[in-house]
Design a protein around this motif. Structure first.
Motif, mmCIF file in Angstrom:
data_model
loop_
_atom_site.group_PDB
_atom_site.id
_atom_site.type_symbol
_atom_site.label_atom_id
_atom_site.label_comp_id
_atom_site.label_asym_id
_atom_site.label_seq_id
_atom_site.Cartn_x
_atom_site.Cartn_y
_atom_site.Cartn_z
ATOM 1 N N ARG A 120 0.837 -1.202 0.000
ATOM 2 C CA ARG A 120 0.000 0.000 0.000
ATOM 3 C C ARG A 120 0.872 1.253 0.000
ATOM 4 N NH1 ARG A 120 -3.657 -1.030 4.988
ATOM 5 N NH2 ARG A 120 -4.066 1.203 4.751
ATOM 6 N N LEU A 121 1.965 1.240 0.757
ATOM 7 C CA LEU A 121 2.880 2.379 0.765
ATOM 8 C C LEU A 121 3.467 2.589 -0.627
ATOM 9 C CD1 LEU A 121 4.539 4.610 2.177
ATOM 10 C CD2 LEU A 121 6.232 2.837 2.739
ATOM 11 N N GLN A 122 3.825 1.504 -1.299
ATOM 12 C CA GLN A 122 4.419 1.602 -2.643
ATOM 13 C C GLN A 122 3.436 2.224 -3.628
ATOM 14 O OE1 GLN A 122 7.724 0.745 -3.049
ATOM 15 N NE2 GLN A 122 7.426 1.929 -4.889
ATOM 16 N N VAL A 123 2.152 1.882 -3.514
ATOM 17 C CA VAL A 123 1.131 2.477 -4.381
ATOM 18 C C VAL A 123 1.072 3.986 -4.145
ATOM 19 C CG1 VAL A 123 -1.364 2.607 -4.839
ATOM 20 C CG2 VAL A 123 -0.243 0.379 -4.632
ATOM 21 N N VAL A 124 1.114 4.392 -2.868
ATOM 22 C CA VAL A 124 1.099 5.822 -2.546
ATOM 23 C C VAL A 124 2.345 6.486 -3.119
ATOM 24 C CG1 VAL A 124 1.199 7.531 -0.679
ATOM 25 C CG2 VAL A 124 -0.298 5.553 -0.455
ATOM 26 N N MET A 125 3.506 5.865 -2.914
ATOM 27 C CA MET A 125 4.756 6.447 -3.405
ATOM 28 C C MET A 125 4.737 6.589 -4.933
ATOM 29 S SD MET A 125 6.330 7.138 -0.684
ATOM 30 C CE MET A 125 7.855 7.691 -1.384
ATOM 31 N N ASP A 126 4.198 5.592 -5.609
ATOM 32 C CA ASP A 126 4.133 5.643 -7.069
ATOM 33 C C ASP A 126 3.161 6.699 -7.577
ATOM 34 O OD1 ASP A 126 6.062 3.684 -7.226
ATOM 35 O OD2 ASP A 126 4.644 2.054 -7.598
ATOM 36 N N SER A 127 2.213 7.107 -6.719
ATOM 37 C CA SER A 127 1.244 8.131 -7.127
ATOM 38 C C SER A 127 1.782 9.551 -6.925
ATOM 39 C CB SER A 127 -0.066 7.970 -6.343
ATOM 40 O OG SER A 127 0.087 8.419 -5.007
ATOM 41 N N LEU A 128 2.904 9.674 -6.210
ATOM 42 C CA LEU A 128 3.482 10.997 -5.974
ATOM 43 C C LEU A 128 4.156 11.523 -7.237
ATOM 44 C CD1 LEU A 128 5.223 10.418 -2.514
ATOM 45 C CD2 LEU A 128 3.095 11.651 -2.928
ATOM 46 N N PRO A 129 4.163 12.842 -7.409
ATOM 47 C CA PRO A 129 4.951 13.401 -8.513
ATOM 48 C C PRO A 129 6.418 12.993 -8.344
ATOM 49 C CG PRO A 129 3.542 15.080 -7.523
ATOM 50 C CD PRO A 129 3.461 13.868 -6.644
ATOM 51 N N TYR A 168 3.520 13.191 3.079
ATOM 52 C CA TYR A 168 2.960 12.825 4.375
ATOM 53 C C TYR A 168 1.433 12.793 4.325
ATOM 54 C CZ TYR A 168 1.558 13.275 9.243
ATOM 55 O OH TYR A 168 0.947 13.100 10.450
ATOM 56 N N LYS A 169 0.838 13.783 3.686
ATOM 57 C CA LYS A 169 -0.618 13.858 3.600
ATOM 58 C C LYS A 169 -1.178 12.652 2.845
ATOM 59 C CE LYS A 169 -4.202 17.236 2.548
ATOM 60 N NZ LYS A 169 -4.475 18.573 2.049
ATOM 61 N N LYS A 170 -0.528 12.282 1.736
ATOM 62 C CA LYS A 170 -0.993 11.120 0.967
ATOM 63 C C LYS A 170 -0.834 9.831 1.764
ATOM 64 C CE LYS A 170 -1.131 12.417 -3.757
ATOM 65 N NZ LYS A 170 -1.422 11.783 -5.008
ATOM 66 N N ILE A 171 0.290 9.709 2.454
ATOM 67 C CA ILE A 171 0.517 8.509 3.267
ATOM 68 C C ILE A 171 -0.512 8.445 4.388
ATOM 69 C CG2 ILE A 171 2.119 7.391 4.868
ATOM 70 C CD1 ILE A 171 4.391 8.548 3.050
ATOM 71 N N LYS A 172 -0.746 9.574 5.030
ATOM 72 C CA LYS A 172 -1.713 9.624 6.128
ATOM 73 C C LYS A 172 -3.108 9.276 5.633
ATOM 74 C CE LYS A 172 -3.235 12.400 9.991
ATOM 75 N NZ LYS A 172 -3.154 13.673 10.688
ATOM 76 N N SER A 173 -3.461 9.750 4.449
ATOM 77 C CA SER A 173 -4.796 9.436 3.932
ATOM 78 C C SER A 173 -4.930 7.943 3.625
ATOM 79 C CB SER A 173 -5.119 10.272 2.699
ATOM 80 O OG SER A 173 -4.387 9.852 1.586
ATOM 81 N N GLU A 174 -3.836 7.294 3.270
ATOM 82 C CA GLU A 174 -3.883 5.850 2.995
ATOM 83 C C GLU A 174 -3.914 5.033 4.288
ATOM 84 O OE1 GLU A 174 -3.948 2.062 1.545
ATOM 85 O OE2 GLU A 174 -4.347 3.879 0.408
ATOM 86 N N PHE A 175 -3.119 5.424 5.264
ATOM 87 C CA PHE A 175 -2.980 4.595 6.461
ATOM 88 C C PHE A 175 -3.801 5.093 7.641
ATOM 89 C CE2 PHE A 175 0.730 3.592 3.954
ATOM 90 C CZ PHE A 175 0.665 2.215 3.946
ATOM 91 N N GLY A 176 -4.079 6.386 7.684
ATOM 92 C CA GLY A 176 -4.940 6.983 8.692
ATOM 93 C C GLY A 176 -5.035 6.248 10.007
ATOM 94 N N ASN A 177 -6.229 5.986 10.417
ATOM 95 C CA ASN A 177 -6.476 5.362 11.720
ATOM 96 C C ASN A 177 -6.446 3.841 11.685
ATOM 97 O OD1 ASN A 177 -6.760 7.800 13.074
ATOM 98 N ND2 ASN A 177 -8.907 7.978 12.464
ATOM 99 N N THR A 178 -6.557 3.250 10.509
ATOM 100 C CA THR A 178 -6.647 1.791 10.444
ATOM 101 C C THR A 178 -5.331 1.095 10.749
ATOM 102 O OG1 THR A 178 -6.270 1.834 8.061
ATOM 103 C CG2 THR A 178 -8.559 1.784 8.809
ATOM 104 N N ASP A 179 -4.230 1.700 10.390
ATOM 105 C CA ASP A 179 -2.921 1.095 10.615
ATOM 106 C C ASP A 179 -2.021 2.088 11.345
ATOM 107 O OD1 ASP A 179 -3.251 -1.472 9.175
ATOM 108 O OD2 ASP A 179 -3.591 -0.135 7.473
ATOM 109 N N LYS A 180 -2.444 2.468 12.529
ATOM 110 C CA LYS A 180 -1.736 3.509 13.279
ATOM 111 C C LYS A 180 -0.281 3.165 13.538
ATOM 112 C CE LYS A 180 -5.283 6.069 15.645
ATOM 113 N NZ LYS A 180 -5.891 6.448 16.891
ATOM 114 N N ASN A 181 0.013 1.917 13.893
ATOM 115 C CA ASN A 181 1.403 1.551 14.194
ATOM 116 C C ASN A 181 2.307 1.779 12.990
ATOM 117 O OD1 ASN A 181 0.882 0.878 16.811
ATOM 118 N ND2 ASN A 181 0.776 -1.329 16.436
ATOM 119 N N PHE A 182 1.865 1.352 11.826
ATOM 120 C CA PHE A 182 2.669 1.525 10.622
ATOM 121 C C PHE A 182 2.835 3.008 10.325
ATOM 122 C CE2 PHE A 182 3.407 1.314 5.959
ATOM 123 C CZ PHE A 182 4.521 0.485 5.991
#
Length: 193
Positions: A120-129, A168-182
């Motif tokens: 999931r992190l990789q998908v977010v990273m790939d979506s960044l400019p 950070y904003k994109k990562i937070k929107s992906e992981f938000g409250n569901t995966d707080k530890n990560f």
């Protein structure tokens, strides 16, 4: 093998399925790319895999690739991005496992969960400019300060800060409250600058 033909002609032949043209590029560039990858990741097997994957991608996607400059430049950029992705994976996994062990919550489920979270992190990273991703990677993987990233890329510190906030904003929107530890591991590790 192809001494007098220019690279663009060979590239077009490769796009049409000419295996000999592809092999020319492999023979000409694979060793340099391997040494480049090895210097980046410091792992022989991984460097070989990265270069092999780069050439497999080149062959499989040859008809879709638009190429106007040096093919070596294109390939070295591909290898660089693969090395950065590998380092990101290694660093995130190391910090994730360290956090799990420190918290005493090490379970097989949490350990197995890492690959899903990283995907999931990789998908977010790939979506960044591209520049945003590069800034984030330099800060989180290479551990450079905002100032060091700015100097290396020839941009302002404010640009670096802005791009880190975007990531950070994109990562937070992906992981938000569901995966707080990560999310906490990422934030605590990468945004203490």
């Amino acid at each position: 093998m192809w001494p007098m033909q220019n690279e663009l002609t060979l590239f077009r032949k490769m796009q049409e399925g000419d295996w000999y043209a592809f092999n020319y590029f492999f023979e000409s560039y694979s060793e340099r790319l391997y040494l480049y990858a090895l210097g980046f990741v410091g792992n022989r097997a991984e460097a070989e895999d990265i270069v092999q994957d780069t050439f497999i991608y080149l062959w499989v996607n040859r008809a879709k690739i638009t190429h106007t400059g040096s093919l070596y430049s294109y390939l070295s950029q591909s290898v660089k991005h693969a090395c950065i992705d590998w380092k990101l994976h290694e660093e995130v996994e190391r910090k994730y496992r360290q956090e799990i062990m420190t918290s005493g919550e090490e379970t097989e489920e949490k350990t197995d969960n890492f690959e899903e979270l990283y995907g999931r992190l990789q998908v977010v990273m790939d979506s960044l400019p591209p520049k945003c991703k590069e800034i984030f990677i330099l800060g989180c993987v290479e551990g450079l300060s905002y100032k060091e990233v700015a100097e290396q890329l020839g941009v302002s510190v404010n640009t670096v800060k802005t791009q880190v906030k975007v990531a950070y904003k994109k990562i937070k929107s992906e992981f938000g409250n569901t995966d707080k530890n990560f999310m906490l591991i990422l934030c605590n590790s990468f945004f203490k600058r």
